[in-house]
Design a protein around this motif. Structure first.
Motif, PDB file in Angstrom:
ATOM      1  N   ALA A 284       0.833  -1.206   0.000  1.00 14.44           N
ATOM      2  CA  ALA A 284       0.000   0.000   0.000  1.00 14.44           C
ATOM      3  C   ALA A 284       0.869   1.258   0.000  1.00 14.44           C
ATOM      4  O   ALA A 284       0.577   2.218  -0.725  1.00 14.44           O
ATOM      5  CB  ALA A 284      -0.938  -0.006   1.198  1.00 14.44           C
TER       6      ALA A 284
ATOM      7  N   GLN B  56       2.221   1.791  -3.429  1.00 15.90           N
ATOM      8  CA  GLN B  56       1.181   2.295  -4.330  1.00 15.90           C
ATOM      9  C   GLN B  56       0.985   3.799  -4.141  1.00 15.90           C
ATOM     10  O   GLN B  56       0.739   4.527  -5.110  1.00 15.90           O
ATOM     11  CB  GLN B  56      -0.137   1.566  -4.090  1.00 15.90           C
ATOM     12  N   LEU B  57       1.109   4.272  -2.902  1.00 14.41           N
ATOM     13  CA  LEU B  57       0.938   5.704  -2.634  1.00 14.41           C
ATOM     14  C   LEU B  57       2.044   6.554  -3.252  1.00 14.41           C
ATOM     15  O   LEU B  57       1.895   7.767  -3.404  1.00 14.41           O
ATOM     16  CB  LEU B  57       0.855   5.961  -1.129  1.00 14.41           C
TER      17      LEU B  57
ATOM     18  N   ASP C 145       2.998   6.151  -6.329  1.00 13.58           N
ATOM     19  CA  ASP C 145       2.650   6.238  -7.748  1.00 13.58           C
ATOM     20  C   ASP C 145       1.882   7.539  -7.998  1.00 13.58           C
ATOM     21  O   ASP C 145       0.845   7.777  -7.374  1.00 13.58           O
ATOM     22  CB  ASP C 145       1.789   5.033  -8.122  1.00 13.58           C
TER      23      ASP C 145
ATOM     24  N   VAL D  63      -1.851   7.250  -8.452  1.00 15.04           N
ATOM     25  CA  VAL D  63      -2.615   7.017  -7.225  1.00 15.04           C
ATOM     26  C   VAL D  63      -2.714   8.311  -6.427  1.00 15.04           C
ATOM     27  O   VAL D  63      -3.774   8.671  -5.922  1.00 15.04           O
ATOM     28  CB  VAL D  63      -1.985   5.897  -6.368  1.00 15.04           C
ATOM     29  N   ARG D  64      -1.615   9.040  -6.340  1.00 15.21           N
ATOM     30  CA  ARG D  64      -1.594  10.273  -5.539  1.00 15.21           C
ATOM     31  C   ARG D  64      -2.505  11.354  -6.108  1.00 15.21           C
ATOM     32  O   ARG D  64      -2.923  12.253  -5.401  1.00 15.21           O
ATOM     33  CB  ARG D  64      -0.163  10.791  -5.425  1.00 15.21           C
TER      34      ARG D  64
ATOM     35  N   SER E  63      -5.379  10.601  -7.760  1.00 16.17           N
ATOM     36  CA  SER E  63      -6.722  10.046  -7.894  1.00 16.17           C
ATOM     37  C   SER E  63      -7.373   9.955  -6.525  1.00 16.17           C
ATOM     38  O   SER E  63      -6.927   9.198  -5.663  1.00 16.17           O
ATOM     39  CB  SER E  63      -6.663   8.646  -8.518  1.00 16.17           C
TER      40      SER E  63
ATOM     41  N   LEU F   8      -8.518   6.265  -5.821  1.00 15.92           N
ATOM     42  CA  LEU F   8      -7.441   5.310  -5.534  1.00 15.92           C
ATOM     43  C   LEU F   8      -6.779   5.606  -4.188  1.00 15.92           C
ATOM     44  O   LEU F   8      -6.510   4.689  -3.413  1.00 15.92           O
ATOM     45  CB  LEU F   8      -6.398   5.328  -6.652  1.00 15.92           C
ATOM     46  N   ALA F   9      -6.519   6.878  -3.902  1.00 17.76           N
ATOM     47  CA  ALA F   9      -5.886   7.223  -2.630  1.00 17.76           C
ATOM     48  C   ALA F   9      -6.811   6.903  -1.455  1.00 17.76           C
ATOM     49  O   ALA F   9      -6.369   6.369  -0.440  1.00 17.76           O
ATOM     50  CB  ALA F   9      -5.494   8.699  -2.617  1.00 17.76           C
TER      51      ALA F   9
ATOM     52  N   ARG G 250      -8.971   4.601  -1.260  1.00 21.49           N
ATOM     53  CA  ARG G 250      -9.022   3.149  -1.081  1.00 21.49           C
ATOM     54  C   ARG G 250      -7.869   2.663  -0.208  1.00 21.49           C
ATOM     55  O   ARG G 250      -7.998   1.688   0.523  1.00 21.49           O
ATOM     56  CB  ARG G 250      -8.981   2.484  -2.467  1.00 21.49           C
ATOM     57  N   LEU G 251      -6.750   3.378  -0.241  1.00 17.58           N
ATOM     58  CA  LEU G 251      -5.561   2.950   0.496  1.00 17.58           C
ATOM     59  C   LEU G 251      -5.434   3.584   1.878  1.00 17.58           C
ATOM     60  O   LEU G 251      -4.709   3.070   2.726  1.00 17.58           O
ATOM     61  CB  LEU G 251      -4.307   3.285  -0.312  1.00 17.58           C
TER      62      LEU G 251
END
Length: 69
Positions: free
Chosen positions: A17, A20-21, A23, A26-27, A29, A32-33, A35-36
């Protein structure tokens, strides 16, 4: 699953996770953020706290662009 195996799986999930942060997609969106990150997540900057909803980028942000506040 043994206790050690579960802890290892939990640590690996946390590392995944965190990676992913990093990326930019992701940062930038909100979906997406969110969700994490935990809904109770707060960022403290210069002595003030911000709620998750305040620090997530707006849905229309473009990858590679950073929101300036």
């Amino acid at each position: 699953m043994s206790r050690i195996s579960q802890q290892t799986a939990d640590v690996n999930a946390a590392i995944d996770a965190e990676l992913q942060l990093l990326d930019p997609a992701v940062r930038t969106s909100r979906a997406l953020a969110a969700r994490l990150l935990d809904p109770k997540f707060a960022v403290a900057q210069a002595g003030r706290g911000d709620r998750l909803a305040d620090v997530l980028p707006p849905g229309h942000a473009r990858p590679g662009r950073r929101r300036v506040t």
